[in-house]
Design an enzyme around this catalytic site. Sequence first.
Site, PDB file in Angstrom:
ATOM      1  CG  HIS A  25      -1.814   1.169   1.324  1.00 11.20           C
ATOM      2  ND1 HIS A  25      -3.137   1.119   0.931  1.00 11.20           N
ATOM      3  CD2 HIS A  25      -1.613   2.455   1.757  1.00 11.20           C
ATOM      4  CE1 HIS A  25      -3.698   2.300   1.109  1.00 11.20           C
ATOM      5  NE2 HIS A  25      -2.794   3.129   1.609  1.00 11.20           N
ATOM      6  CD  GLU A  26       1.446   4.040   3.394  1.00 12.04           C
ATOM      7  OE1 GLU A  26       1.968   5.054   2.887  1.00 12.04           O
ATOM      8  OE2 GLU A  26       0.255   4.003   3.758  1.00 12.04           O
ATOM      9  CG  HIS A  29       0.300   5.836  -1.119  1.00 16.00           C
ATOM     10  ND1 HIS A  29      -0.767   6.179  -1.921  1.00 16.00           N
ATOM     11  CD2 HIS A  29      -0.249   5.342   0.034  1.00 16.00           C
ATOM     12  CE1 HIS A  29      -1.896   5.911  -1.298  1.00 16.00           C
ATOM     13  NE2 HIS A  29      -1.608   5.384  -0.122  1.00 16.00           N
TER      14      HIS A  29
END
Length: 217
Positions: A25-26, A29
């Site tokens: 997820h990170e 980003h």
Amino acid sequence: MLRGGFDPITLILSVPALLLAITFHEFAHGYVAYRLGDPTAKNNGRLSLNPLKHLDPLGALSLLLFGFGWAKPVPVNPTYFENPKKGMVLVGLAGPLANIFLAFISLATIEVFNINIQSLSMNRGIVVYIAVILLYTALLNIGLAVFNLIPIPPLDGSKIFSAVLPRKLYFGIMRYENYAHIILLLLLFTGFLTPVLAYLQNMVYNTLIYIVTILPL
């Protein structure tokens, strides 16, 4: 969907799924921001697949117990983007989309090996444990994706939502950003958001299951 009241075995099997979910997820980003010209995440050591770089203890615990939570946000500087509003939308969507992709891969793997999810509790072989990890991976990723699309800072949904707001309204809302964390925690731990999030999680899960079953895997 995944909920609290875990037994120790379930908790242990959930940890790899949790680490995978928050890491990708990170990383998503940071990677999208980097591709758009922002080196902030890379310079801060966050363009990494090391789970410890992205772990938020409270968010991780929430994800394990309730099926939705958050990771430590990757720093992003939109001034590097050619189009800051569009860039923030893309960066905001990257994390949830990465989680949905991981959920799809997990469910597709279960389907490929023709594992009957309904009978997992009746068989304790190694194949079943692998299937359980894959299932938890799918559920936790769906939970992380859905929860982070809520338009409350610091969640991803706030970045996406703010990009379509008029500038004056955006800054008016951001004046209360410091209170957003408190509001978010209250909504989470009072259970106010639970029915809505559970409905959305189930909708995403059922959609992915449908796609997996119609694909020629």
